[in-house]
Write an enzyme that holds these catalytic residues in place. Structure first.
Site, mmCIF file in Angstrom:
data_model
loop_
_atom_site.group_PDB
_atom_site.id
_atom_site.type_symbol
_atom_site.label_atom_id
_atom_site.label_comp_id
_atom_site.label_asym_id
_atom_site.label_seq_id
_atom_site.Cartn_x
_atom_site.Cartn_y
_atom_site.Cartn_z
ATOM 1 N N CYS A 45 0.816 -1.251 0.033
ATOM 2 C CA CYS A 45 0.049 0.068 -0.051
ATOM 3 C C CYS A 45 0.910 1.431 0.016
ATOM 4 O O CYS A 45 1.893 1.335 0.555
ATOM 5 C CB CYS A 45 -1.084 0.007 1.078
ATOM 6 S SG CYS A 45 -2.167 -1.328 1.397
ATOM 7 N N ARG B 219 3.549 -0.298 -5.028
ATOM 8 C CA ARG B 219 3.367 -0.681 -3.910
ATOM 9 C C ARG B 219 2.194 -1.413 -3.759
ATOM 10 O O ARG B 219 1.773 -2.147 -2.570
ATOM 11 C CB ARG B 219 3.393 0.464 -2.696
ATOM 12 C CG ARG B 219 4.669 1.204 -2.529
ATOM 13 C CD ARG B 219 4.576 2.400 -1.678
ATOM 14 N NE ARG B 219 4.465 1.629 -0.355
ATOM 15 C CZ ARG B 219 5.773 1.366 0.586
ATOM 16 N NH1 ARG B 219 6.789 1.655 -0.054
ATOM 17 N NH2 ARG B 219 5.591 0.693 1.622
ATOM 18 N N TRP C 54 -2.872 -2.554 -1.645
ATOM 19 C CA TRP C 54 -2.688 -3.996 -1.820
ATOM 20 C C TRP C 54 -3.388 -4.980 -0.852
ATOM 21 O O TRP C 54 -3.226 -4.637 0.500
ATOM 22 C CB TRP C 54 -1.013 -4.536 -1.702
ATOM 23 C CG TRP C 54 -0.815 -5.796 -2.192
ATOM 24 C CD1 TRP C 54 -0.522 -6.246 -3.579
ATOM 25 C CD2 TRP C 54 -0.627 -6.804 -1.401
ATOM 26 N NE1 TRP C 54 -0.459 -7.652 -3.396
ATOM 27 C CE2 TRP C 54 -0.346 -7.946 -2.221
ATOM 28 C CE3 TRP C 54 -0.748 -7.185 0.068
ATOM 29 C CZ2 TRP C 54 -0.132 -9.418 -1.578
ATOM 30 C CZ3 TRP C 54 -0.425 -8.259 0.505
ATOM 31 C CH2 TRP C 54 -0.263 -9.270 -0.195
ATOM 32 N N ASN D 168 -1.219 1.716 5.857
ATOM 33 C CA ASN D 168 -0.708 0.538 5.357
ATOM 34 C C ASN D 168 0.112 -0.476 6.375
ATOM 35 O O ASN D 168 0.797 0.112 7.278
ATOM 36 C CB ASN D 168 0.709 1.394 4.441
ATOM 37 C CG ASN D 168 1.769 0.282 4.212
ATOM 38 O OD1 ASN D 168 1.406 -0.789 3.673
ATOM 39 N ND2 ASN D 168 2.907 0.883 3.975
ATOM 40 N N GLY D 169 -0.532 -1.569 6.169
ATOM 41 C CA GLY D 169 -0.006 -2.530 7.217
ATOM 42 C C GLY D 169 -1.285 -3.459 7.611
ATOM 43 O O GLY D 169 -2.147 -3.521 6.997
ATOM 44 N N GLU E 79 15.626 -17.973 -10.969
ATOM 45 C CA GLU E 79 15.431 -16.446 -11.018
ATOM 46 C C GLU E 79 14.723 -16.203 -12.542
ATOM 47 O O GLU E 79 13.513 -15.539 -12.694
ATOM 48 C CB GLU E 79 16.567 -15.598 -11.157
ATOM 49 C CG GLU E 79 16.490 -13.854 -11.423
ATOM 50 C CD GLU E 79 15.559 -13.283 -10.443
ATOM 51 O OE1 GLU E 79 14.944 -13.729 -9.398
ATOM 52 O OE2 GLU E 79 15.383 -12.038 -10.816
ATOM 53 N N LYS F 165 10.984 -14.493 -12.865
ATOM 54 C CA LYS F 165 10.698 -13.501 -13.761
ATOM 55 C C LYS F 165 9.339 -13.784 -14.761
ATOM 56 O O LYS F 165 8.517 -13.023 -14.861
ATOM 57 C CB LYS F 165 11.881 -13.032 -14.760
ATOM 58 C CG LYS F 165 12.942 -12.138 -14.182
ATOM 59 C CD LYS F 165 12.610 -11.054 -13.646
ATOM 60 C CE LYS F 165 12.059 -11.287 -12.255
ATOM 61 N NZ LYS F 165 12.971 -11.078 -11.060
ATOM 62 N N GLU G 105 5.989 -14.424 -12.844
ATOM 63 C CA GLU G 105 5.308 -13.234 -12.103
ATOM 64 C C GLU G 105 4.853 -12.157 -13.313
ATOM 65 O O GLU G 105 3.908 -11.456 -12.948
ATOM 66 C CB GLU G 105 6.228 -12.600 -11.077
ATOM 67 C CG GLU G 105 7.494 -11.697 -11.686
ATOM 68 C CD GLU G 105 8.229 -11.222 -10.446
ATOM 69 O OE1 GLU G 105 7.601 -10.670 -9.472
ATOM 70 O OE2 GLU G 105 9.481 -11.108 -10.710
ATOM 71 N N HIS H 237 15.209 -36.764 -12.079
ATOM 72 C CA HIS H 237 14.641 -37.169 -10.830
ATOM 73 C C HIS H 237 13.072 -36.939 -10.762
ATOM 74 O O HIS H 237 12.587 -36.899 -9.605
ATOM 75 C CB HIS H 237 15.429 -36.670 -9.529
ATOM 76 C CG HIS H 237 16.807 -37.447 -9.391
ATOM 77 N ND1 HIS H 237 17.083 -38.604 -9.210
ATOM 78 C CD2 HIS H 237 17.846 -36.532 -9.733
ATOM 79 C CE1 HIS H 237 18.442 -38.700 -9.182
ATOM 80 N NE2 HIS H 237 19.033 -37.492 -9.601
ATOM 81 N N LYS I 182 5.367 -4.217 -4.954
ATOM 82 C CA LYS I 182 6.869 -4.114 -5.046
ATOM 83 C C LYS I 182 7.661 -4.489 -3.625
ATOM 84 O O LYS I 182 8.418 -5.223 -3.393
ATOM 85 C CB LYS I 182 7.071 -2.724 -5.280
ATOM 86 C CG LYS I 182 8.802 -2.419 -5.699
ATOM 87 C CD LYS I 182 9.381 -2.991 -6.819
ATOM 88 C CE LYS I 182 10.967 -3.116 -7.022
ATOM 89 N NZ LYS I 182 11.260 -4.118 -7.804
HETATM 90 O O1 M6R Z 1 12.647 -5.665 -1.597
HETATM 91 P P1 M6R Z 1 13.111 -6.976 -1.676
HETATM 92 O O2 M6R Z 1 14.401 -7.488 -2.403
HETATM 93 O O3 M6R Z 1 13.268 -7.691 -0.153
HETATM 94 O O4 M6R Z 1 11.705 -8.234 -2.002
HETATM 95 C C1 M6R Z 1 11.801 -9.072 -2.137
HETATM 96 C C2 M6R Z 1 10.887 -9.856 -3.051
HETATM 97 O O5 M6R Z 1 9.752 -9.549 -2.612
HETATM 98 C C3 M6R Z 1 11.127 -9.598 -4.422
HETATM 99 O O6 M6R Z 1 12.545 -9.863 -5.007
HETATM 100 C C4 M6R Z 1 10.198 -10.220 -5.581
HETATM 101 O O7 M6R Z 1 10.193 -11.494 -5.493
HETATM 102 C C5 M6R Z 1 10.240 -9.597 -6.697
HETATM 103 N N1 M6R Z 1 9.002 -9.326 -7.230
HETATM 104 C C6 M6R Z 1 10.900 -10.694 -7.807
HETATM 105 O O8 M6R Z 1 10.928 -10.064 -8.978
#
Ligand code: M6R
Length: 618
Positions: free
Chosen positions: A2, A27, A75, A101-102, A491, A495, A498, A514, A613
């Site tokens: 948020c 956010r 969010w 926010n929280g 990774e 990517k 997401e 396996h 984010k």
């Molecule tokens: O801000 P942070 O690096 O702690 O965030 C961790 C994850 O939330 C962040 O890397 C998330 O997985 C990304 N959306 C990946 O692209």
């Protein structure tokens, strides 16, 4: 998660708030809302959807007049993303209004108590409970808003950054934080104040910012001053520190790029340089980093390094496991923040914990840091956002200096984290005597070549786009890599899923037989990282196994490779480098591949569904 932004001053507040919300949309973007006070009335509008939906709705809903107001982009945690659950929330009387926010964990108990006192609720949110609790306390205690907020927060269990307004006190705003960030931009001569979850909404108005600490409450009075108090014991904070912001407007705009993600992918050569600038003096054979230099003994005497992180940062931590064990010969464990904090881990004073977080606000990583500190470990932070909660909580640390990362999918955060972790591993490797001087020099000389090599790789964009066009409609992808490139496979898969919503899995290449090999048929694209270092021959065997089952092979190979080229359906070449630095190159084509597939599928690349984010809730 948020985003909160607000304004109190002498300008029209609405355009400032809307622009601020657009900048904070990373956010959360489930719903958005705004509230303005025109001197007489509280005018409030909110809607499910994005800030652009809010703008359209405001036109029909309310007058946008007023020099005080605030907004929220959500969010969702408590309650589905719909109109009633959107923020801001009014109190029962309609005189108080809040954005939050929280999460208020004990909201249900508080809500029952308020219902018994005659309150009715319209939303499913914890936030509506909080604003009514504040109102009830204000009535019962006959106190001012600031005091009522303070007393209410003393009853609250959870995390929050809040901004509250009282129609009866129209020249002041009250904010408070515990676990979620909130900052105040201070205008000239206290004639105006900007409030926001981070500094991006007010960067063009002021460079002076105050970041509220956990457990603090601020009363902001127009044309007067800011008073900051401790929520729990009412002490006045005397030495309020104003920080000068280093952020520029250009850094938070898309420029000529279609998406922030693409801009951030292309920023990697300069971001990597910014990470090692002033720290790596390759020709002199020097790595200097005050956070490490001042604490060298803690690192050198450590029994082990425990890395805590989430998501992409966790993948960078996995690369670091290879770096530290290979180069510095220090045992490493890599943990998800969320698992570490709840599994009663064995931590001693001889452990060094490294927390990696782009935002510096990830709740699980922050909790892991606090836990490690409480057990006596030395905690080192690697964050991008300056002044973030994790950066402030750790004993020492180093910033990646990647510049703002706005696209929800992390790109430059990953490569800059690996760059910084490489510097740590090299410095420790040398100090421990595990790295000969010539070897050490070779590493340093190669690291400064990496930005150029990334630049060359970015020129492969069109080629990668043609591959993306072929596979854009498949439902599944498999990513394989070994050694240093196993985390890159994870990774790459993250990517893709997401931002394109294609199911993807990353695996160590040898693990394929396996189980996952059962998935392979002529419809399954398999991305294999097969650079000529490390386990090349072994990976080639894995590639043969896929080929013989008609899998569609997309291979990331070293420039000049001939073996894999003959087998794979597509190859993407990366420049030659040392094995330890291959992740800095191999990850780039995977970022571009995901990006193009997502764009071709019509997905919202910068704001993928259900994500935010900074994950400030556990
Ligand atoms: O801000 P942070 O690096 O702690 O965030 C961790 C994850 O939330 C962040 O890397 C998330 O997985 C990304 N959306 C990946 O692209």
């Amino acid at each position: 998660m948020c985003g909160i932004t607000g304004y109190i001053g002498h300008r029209e507040a609405y355009p400032i708030i809307i622009q601020g919300l657009q900048r904070l949309e990373y956010r959360g973007y489930d719903s958005a809302g705004v509230v303005l006070f025109d001197g007489q009335e509280i005018n409030l509008s909110k809607t499910k959807g994005k800030v652009s939906d809010l703008q359209a709705k405001v036109k029909h809903d309310i007058s946008t007049k007023g020099t005080i107001g605030f907004g929220h982009t959500r969010w969702a945690t408590h309650g589905v993303p719909n109109h009633v659950n959107s923020h801001p929330h009014l109190s029962q009387s309609g005189n108080l209004v809040i954005v939050h926010n929280g999460i208020i964990e004990n909201y249900d108990t508080l809500k029952k108590e308020l219902i018994s006192r005659g309150y009715t609720f319209h939303s499913d949110t914890d936030t509506e409970v909080l604003i009514n609790l504040i109102e009830e306390i204000k009535i019962q205690e006959k106190c001012k808003l600031g005091k009522a907020v303070q007393l209410a927060l003393q009853q609250v269990i959870g995390a929050y950054a809040i901004l509250v307004f009282d129609k009866e006190k129209p020249n002041e705003l009250v904010i408070a934080r515990l676990g979620s960030p909130i900052a105040i931009g201070v205008g000239k001569d206290n004639k105006e104040f900007f409030i926001a979850s981070d500094a991006t909404p007010f960067i063009e108005y002021t460079k002076d910012a105050i970041y509220l600490e956990d457990g603090e409450l601020a009363i902001i009075k127009l044309d007067r001053d800011i008073r900051i108090r401790k929520i729990n014991d009412d002490t006045l904070v005397e030495d309020v520190k104003t920080q000068e912001l280093q952020l520029s407007l250009e850094q938070i705009e898309k420029g000529n790029y279609e998406h922030f993600m693409l801009k951030e992918i292309h920023e990697q050569p300069s971001a990597i340089i910014d990470t090692y600038r002033g720290r790596l003096l390759a020709n002199k054979g020097i790595i200097r980093m005050s956070g490490l230099d001042d604490n060298m003994e803690r690192f050198l005497n450590a029994n082990r390094i425990i890395i805590v992180a989430c998501g992409t940062s966790w993948h960078a931590g996995l690369v670091a496991e290879y770096l530290f064990e290979d180069i510095a010969r220090i045992p490493v464990e890599v943990e998800y923040g969320s698992e570490f904090r709840y599994r009663n881990p064995i931590i001693t004073e001889k452990d060094v914990v490294i927390a990696i977080s782009q935002s510096g606000e990830t709740a699980d990583t922050l909790a892991a840091v606090k836990l490690a500190k409480s057990k006596g470990a030395f905690v080192f932070g690697i964050c991008n956002v300056v002044g973030s909660s994790i950066a402030r909580e750790v004993h020492a640390g180093a910033y990646t200096h990647a510049g703002p990362e706005i696209g929800v999918a992390s790109t430059k955060a990953f490569t800059t984290q690996i760059t910084l972790l490489s510097l740590l591993a090299l410095k420790l490797g040398k100090a421990k005597g595990n790295l000969s001087v010539p070897n050490y020099q070779t590493y340093l000389q190669e690291l400064v070549q990496i930005p150029n090599k990334v630049e060359q790789l970015l020129k492969e964009d069109e080629h990668i786009k043609t591959i993306a066009a072929i596979y854009k409609s498949v439902p599944n992808f498999l990513y394989l890599g070994r050694g240093y490139n196993f985390p890159v496979a994870l990774e790459g898969a993250l990517k893709l899923k997401e931002i394109s919503y294609i199911h993807a899995e990353g695996y160590p290449a040898a693990e394929m037989k396996h189980g996952p090999i059962a998935l392979i048929d002529e419809n399954m694209p398999v991305v294999v990282i097969a650079t000529n270092k490390g386990y090349y021959e072994k990976v080639v065997s894995n590639i043969q196994e896929i080929k013989s089952r008609q899998g569609q092979l997309i291979a990331i190979v070293t420039k000049g490779d001939t073996t894999v080229k003959k087998i794979a359906n597509h190859t993407i070449e990366v420049p030659e480098t040392l094995e330890a630095f291959t992740p800095l190159l191999t990850t780039i084509p995977l970022q571009l591949l995901s990006y193009h597939i997502a764009v071709m599928r019509g997905c919202n690349v910068d704001q993928p569904r259900n994500l935010a984010k900074a994950v400030t809730v556990e």
